[in-house]
Design an enzyme around this catalytic site. Structure first.
Site, short mmCIF file in Angstrom:
data_model
loop_
_atom_site.label_atom_id
_atom_site.label_comp_id
_atom_site.label_asym_id
_atom_site.label_seq_id
_atom_site.Cartn_x
_atom_site.Cartn_y
_atom_site.Cartn_z
N HIS A 93 3.67 6.78 -6.60
CA HIS A 93 3.10 7.94 -7.41
C HIS A 93 3.58 9.17 -6.99
O HIS A 93 3.87 10.09 -8.13
CB HIS A 93 1.44 7.68 -6.59
N HIS A 110 1.70 4.67 -2.93
CA HIS A 110 1.82 6.01 -2.52
C HIS A 110 3.20 6.66 -2.89
O HIS A 110 3.14 7.65 -3.57
CB HIS A 110 1.49 6.43 -1.21
N HIS A 161 0.94 -1.18 0.03
CA HIS A 161 0.00 -0.03 0.14
C HIS A 161 0.74 1.31 -0.03
O HIS A 161 0.50 2.19 -0.83
CB HIS A 161 -0.90 0.06 1.36
N GLU A 162 1.78 1.48 0.81
CA GLU A 162 2.56 2.65 1.05
C GLU A 162 3.67 2.71 -0.30
O GLU A 162 3.78 3.65 -0.58
CB GLU A 162 3.44 2.50 2.20
#
Length: 600
Positions: free
Chosen positions: A398, A395, A391-392
């Site tokens: 991105h 981020h 998940h991290e």
């Protein structure tokens, strides 16, 4: 790692993030901080002159940019230091210094946007045709589209003066629920007393003992029942404040006011509700599967969080977890994977393990031109931490693609898009694990995890989305928002979103009074649209069709250069239609079939 929690100095450098990539040492940080203190008063020279010419407008924008670049980096450094050890007095002092300085800079720069909005349309069009403003056209367009909703200086001053008073309901809610309310203790399944708190409530709901879950639920909500009138009044004034601000700024509704900055139409919001409402049968089927798998005669809300497959025993080192994530992300191409591998390894983007004073949980954090750092509290025996890492990294990548593709003024992506890349990575991880895992228990655990993620993010958040719209319309129509109204409207939604065989305990009507997001309305729909976009994008990438990977990478590169729906449409996902949501609903239904086959 030892079972004892180490101090920061006891953690090997190889397991810490490398903040030298931000500032070589504190003295370099102090130089930039001193530069900001010295330079920001120069803003005064442009006061009253922003609209003189295109060149003058470019000057002030470039000066602000120079300030903001330093501000972002200076704050990034001290915020990461504080996250690694909140007990360090030097770090606490620095964050206080930064906050005080930023307040002064904000006051000094307050004239810039109003003066930009004060330039008449014809004159601004001439300015924008000038090459000197070529790099600022996107930013200026976003500022100018707010013009119909910006008031005169005296009116804006009054709104600013009243802003704290208008948000008092939020402080009341927080102080009441976080400080004043006491939930007592419970005897847990080991025979020991454990405090029941806002934080521990969710821990009790995943216990395998159904009686413990039941006691936790009723004891928790008994305290909310004792404060229900105060909470209802706070929520009512939150809604009233939203409606007041929307009307003051000439929006047709509070919902329109919330959607306008992202250029999202009300039809997208309503379309989400309609699509989910039309596809509730698979959710009801899952509730029945859950009841049967847990061996229960009837299902209550407090039975919907315990995993159907007990926590599996696994042991993954951080490096093994990183390798698993990197393998899952292989469809994105060698360049993406190699960069992330370096970031998690030799470049030391990630602060891996817990230490005394370290912030709990996980996050990704970056500033323009710096590494997209990741804070973890990784535990080798907690399988879900692999998902947290995936998940991290979503981020972080991105942020990396955005800042390496966009100008500073256009790189920051909006909240609407923030969870798409992170959830996308989780979807690829789930696909990879199911492709490489043959153990039925592990497969059931992974499938159940994805089902509960979709249930919580798509179905539950859509129910919240509908509730927020309903109560704001009631206020806008001039009707009273009382405790009975809140409970009645919420109960109707509970009846719709839960099946006939589901027991709705009377206390559940009070749930609407304890959701913090309801005091910051019209945010939760972004969770539901975000996971739908992520699922649709992951399916496109995994299809192997030519151009889909590059379209996704271009989505990452776009940052804040376009509005969210335009950005997603360019990547192949049109959130103005029901297709992405319906695709996610089909995935949910397929996963239920998979789980039935594995469990029954």
């Amino acid at each position: 790692m030892s079972s004892a929690i180490p101090t920061r100095t006891e953690v090997p450098d190889s397991d810490k993030w490398d903040l030298k990539l931000l500032f070589a040492d504190v003295s370099k940080w102090q130089e930039d901080f001193a530069w900001l203190q010295r330079i920001y008063p120069n803003l005064e020279q442009w006061k009253g002159r922003v609209g003189e010419s295109a060149a003058r407008l470019a000057e002030v924008l470039e000066f602000e940019k120079a300030l903001e670049l330093k501000m972002e980096r200076v704050h990034h450094y001290v915020s990461l230091q504080l996250a690694e050890d909140a007990t360090n007095n030097e770090y606490l002092a620095r964050i206080g210094q930064v906050q005080n300085l930023f307040t002064k800079i904000g006051e000094a720069a307050a004239f810039v946007v109003p003066e930009i909005l004060g330039i008449n349309d014809e004159r601004l069009a001439e300015f924008l045709a000038d090459p000197v403003l070529k790099e600022w056209r996107i930013k200026l367009h976003k500022i100018r589209r707010m013009k119909p909703h910006v008031l005169s200086f005296p009116e804006e001053r009054l709104l600013a003066l009243g802003s704290v008073a208008l948000s008092g309901y939020d402080d009341t809610f927080s102080q009441l629920t976080d400080v004043d309310m006491k939930f007592g203790v419970l005897i847990d399944d080991t025979g020991y007393e454990k405090p029941l708190t806002q934080s521990s409530f969710s821990s009790f709901l995943v216990k395998r003992n159904p009686e413990l879950r039941r006691r936790a639920f009723h004891q928790f909500y008994a305290e909310f029942q004792d404060h229900q009138y105060t909470l209802a009044a706070s929520l009512a004034y939150s809604v009233k404040a939203d409606v007041f601000r929307a009307r003051a700024r000439h929006y047709s509704s509070a919902l329109e006011a919330a959607l306008f900055p992202d250029d999202v139409s009300v039809s997208v919001y309503d379309g989400l509700i309609q699509s989910v409402r039309a596809n509730l049968e698979p959710l009801f089927r899952y509730f029945d599967l859950r009841r049967r798998a847990l061996g229960l005669r009837e299902l209550h809300l407090y039975d919907t969080y315990v995993p159907l497959v007990p926590e599996i025993e696994t042991q993954f080192t951080f490096d093994q977890a990183a390798e698993t994530v990197l393998s899952a992300l292989a469809p994105l191409g060698k360049d993406y994977v190699d960069l992330l591998a370096e970031g998690l390894g030799s470049r030391r983007w990630c602060d891996r393990y817990e230490n005394k004073g370290k912030r709990s949980g996980a996050f990704s954090s970056s500033s323009y031109g710096s590494p997209p750092y990741i804070l973890m509290n990784y535990k080798e025996d907690v399988f879900s931490d692999i998902y947290t890492l995936a998940h991290e990294t979503g981020h972080s990548m991105h942020s990396w693609f955005s800042q390496n593709s966009q100008l500073f003024q256009d790189y920051e992506y909006p909240i609407f898009l923030a969870e798409v890349a992170s959830t996308f990575n989780e979807e690829l991880l789930t696909h990879h694990l199911l492709q490489t895992t043959r153990d039925p228990k592990m497969r059931a655990y992974i499938v159940n995890r994805q089902i509960d993620e979709l249930r919580g993010t798509l179905f539950r958040q859509t129910m919240f989305t509908e509730f927020e719209k309903i109560v704001h319309v009631i206020e806008e129509n001039g009707d009273a928002l009382t405790l009975d109204v809140f409970k009645s409207e919420y109960h109707k939604l509970l009846e719709s979103y839960f099946s006939e065989n589901f027991v709705l305990d009377p206390e559940l009507d009070l749930e609407c009074l304890r959701i913090p997001h309801f005091y910051h309305a019209f945010y939760v729909y972004k969770y539901a649209t975000g996971i739908s976009a992520a699922v649709a994008l992951s399916q496109r990438v995994l299809s192997g069709e030519s151009g889909n990977v590059e379209a996704y990478l271009n989505f990452l590169r776009s940052g804040g250069s376009k509005f969210p729906l335009e950005t997603l449409k360019a990547a192949g996902v049109d959130m103005a239609t029901s297709a992405p949501i319906e695709s996610t609903l089909r995935l949910f239904e397929q996963r239920i079939a998979d789980l039935e086959e594995l469990l029954l």
